[in-house]
Design an enzyme around this catalytic site. Structure first.
Site, short mmCIF file in Angstrom:
data_model
loop_
_atom_site.label_atom_id
_atom_site.label_comp_id
_atom_site.label_asym_id
_atom_site.label_seq_id
_atom_site.Cartn_x
_atom_site.Cartn_y
_atom_site.Cartn_z
N HIS A 264 0.81 -1.23 0.00
CA HIS A 264 0.00 0.00 0.00
C HIS A 264 0.84 1.27 0.00
O HIS A 264 0.29 2.37 0.06
CB HIS A 264 -1.01 -0.01 1.16
CG HIS A 264 -0.42 0.26 2.50
ND1 HIS A 264 -0.63 1.44 3.17
CD2 HIS A 264 0.35 -0.49 3.29
CE1 HIS A 264 0.00 1.39 4.34
NE2 HIS A 264 0.60 0.24 4.43
N THR A 302 -3.57 -19.42 3.75
CA THR A 302 -3.94 -19.24 2.35
C THR A 302 -3.57 -17.85 1.87
O THR A 302 -3.84 -16.87 2.56
CB THR A 302 -5.46 -19.45 2.18
OG1 THR A 302 -5.78 -20.75 2.64
CG2 THR A 302 -5.88 -19.29 0.74
N CYS A 387 1.50 5.97 12.88
CA CYS A 387 1.33 5.17 14.10
C CYS A 387 1.37 6.05 15.34
O CYS A 387 0.76 5.76 16.34
CB CYS A 387 2.43 4.13 14.21
SG CYS A 387 2.89 3.41 12.64
#
Lengths: 463, 91
Positions: A264, A302, A387
């Site tokens: 991203h 997965t 953050c």
């Protein structure tokens, strides 16, 4: 400490200004709750200064802020979304299902993506391990390598300006009994190679230095670090979340053994990242997540095929658009830097030469960074990493550079990317010039500076 | 690009038309800029194989652009502070 004193002085010397400005300044007062306060910003009544652009009627324009926080995340490129749509409309097989064509077609796409990502850094597709993002990569690299070699090697090296997730992984390893060296950085944000060489011990397992700093955009001398690490037979991990696809990176030329990548930050989807793990000479690590043994057993679970494929397309576009992107970003970056640094008492943080142009960090002296952000509701900016943006703590990165509290508090990071336009940059330069001037007019410190008083000579009364 | 001139011109026009359909200010400007740059860069190409390749990949890209321009028009966000509002959107 210094900051507290400055604030108290502000309140003492200028209570009327502060009170008046707050009460008639709805934009500032309600900024925490109001999402769309750009149009509600008003200067104190009777003030000669206006936060509105006198040159235009703002009711003729939209209200959504300009996005300049590209270090936090980037918009998803429509071409990436186009690739991902296939998976949400038809290609829904599990890439690990090997008994039917639904699995095969998804697996083909996943492997294509792996190839696109590997090509950006000159790696072999087999060396790419998909994870949930750069934070997981950093955790896996540091904890994985340190724990695997724990019997013989008890020491790791990193730097003080790393991202929180590297520092926190190191902190956790300290709790497990490892020793960690946090290398200091110079005023330009670069680590000292001699210091690094001295810090390497016979029991050092891994050196972790980021490629591009998320707050100041400084590029570390990766090639030299790689050479040192190879010479001393220590693994070299680099957190390339901000650098992947944006600066030249070659894992073989730079002797990089592990590299963290995030999708991203390159106009791809959130929730996917990749760790490059060298195969020759082999880097071994202990997985954090165990299970079905996917991704060479290093990261079970997965694969999120739509995200992987979007990540791959984003990486392909980074290669395809490299020259155009660099030219565009450099042009806008120079324009922004010239514009901002022509405001008096401003300075660029971090090295002026070893930098990624898409990250510009500027300090505006005598202005509080957070109040500046509040007054800049029409531009989406941050004073540091996302953050920590909820706290009012000054940036530890700027502290590591040797900046004092006041300077660290007054710094703002501007991100420029593929989709930023010249018009936006011009708007931001104009807005910054006006707002910095406005806030300085309110500041008693600024008044003193204008009178020619050197603030460093003042003895502040303590509390 | 002599022989394929009309074909390339038509493609170019379609690129600009679809790029300008993006609701999103940044995407719209990017794809307009990108279309112009890309066609300008290939203006003086004379090798027929290269021209054929360019046309082929441009057709692929155009499909993506068309789809994404459509999608972009399905979701609405406020206009940016640098964007002028249409007359009927002004308050």
């Amino acid at each position: 400490m210094q900051r507290l004193l400055v604030t108290s002085l502000f309140m003492k010397r200028a209570p009327t200004v502060a009170a008046r400005s707050l009460s008639s300044f709805p934009g500032l007062k309600t900024a925490a709750t109001s999402v769309n306060s750009a149009s509600t910003l008003e200067p104190p009544s009777g003030s000669p200064i206006s936060l509105k652009d006198a040159g235009r009627d703002s009711s003729l324009y939209g209200t959504r802020p300009i996005y300049l926080d590209l270090q936090a995340t980037t918009p998803v490129d429509p071409r990436v979304l186009d690739k991902m749509m296939q998976f949400y409309t038809g290609l829904y097989g599990n890439p690990h299902s090997s008994t039917h064509s639904y699995g095969w077609e998804t697996e083909t796409e996943v492997e294509k993506a792996r190839e696109h990502i590997a090509r950006v850094i000159g790696a072999d597709p087999k060396e790419i391990i998909f994870t949930s993002g750069a934070t997981e990569c950093n955790n896996l690299a540091l904890k994985g390598v340190a724990r695997f070699y724990a019997k013989t090697k008890k020491h790791i090296i990193t730097s003080q300006t790393e991202h929180k997730c590297v520092l926190d992984s190191a902190r956790h390893l300290q709790d497990e009994g490892f020793e960690v060296t946090y290398l200091p950085v110079g005023e330009d944000g670069l680590i000292d190679l001699e210091q690094l060489e001295q810090a390497i011990r016979p029991d050092t397992s891994i050196v972790s230095i980021m490629s591009v700093n998320n707050e100041i955009g400084v590029i570390q001398p990766l090639e030299e670090i790689g050479k040192l690490c190879r010479k001393h037979k220590v693994f070299f991990h680099t957190d390339a979340a901000q650098g992947f696809g944006k600066i030249p990176l070659d894992v073989n030329k730079y002797n990089i053994d592990l590299m963290s990548i995030s999708a991203h930050k390159i106009y791809g989807p959130m929730g996917i990242g990749a760790l490059y793990v060298r195969r020759r000479p082999r880097v071994r690590l202990e997985p954090l997540i165990t299970g079905g043994g996917q991704e060479r057993g290093l990261r079970s679970g997965t694969l999120a095929a739509p995200l992987v494929s979007g990540f791959g397309e984003a990486a392909r576009l980074m290669t395809q658009e490299k020259d155009a992107d660099i030219a565009h970003i450099t042009k806008l970056s120079d324009r922004l830097m010239n514009g901002l640094l022509s405001i008096e008492h401003t300075q660029l943080n971090g090295s002026a030469t070893h930098r990624y142009p898409g990250c510009v960090n500027v300090s505006f002296a005598y202005v509080e960074g957070e109040s500046l952000l509040m007054a800049l509701k029409d531009v989406a900016l941050s004073s540091g990493s996302a953050c920590t943006s909820a706290s009012l703590e000054p940036s530890y990165v700027l502290h590591a550079l040797g900046a004092d509290d006041a300077l660290a508090h007054s710094s703002i990071r501007f991100g420029i990317g593929r989709f930023t336009t010249e018009e936006e940059i011009d708007y931001v330069i104009k807005a910054m010039t006006e707002r910095v001037g406005f806030l300085r007019e309110l500041s008693p410190l600024w008044e003193m500076v204008q009178e020619g008083i050197d603030l460093n000579t003042i003895e502040w009364s303590g509390h | 690009m002599a022989g394929n001139k009309s074909q390339v011109l038509s493609l170019y026009r379609q690129f600009l038309r679809n790029a300008s359909k993006f609701e999103d200010y940044n995407f719209r400007n990017y794809f307009l800029r990108k279309s112009r740059d890309e066609f300008k860069k290939h203006k003086d190409v004379s090798d027929p194989a290269e021209i054929a390749n360019f046309i082929k990949s441009a057709r692929q890209d155009l499909l993506v652009l068309k789809r994404q321009a459509e999608i972009s028009q399905m979701y609405h966000f406020d206009k940016l502070v640098v964007e002028k509002l249409d007359r009927h959107h002004r308050t």
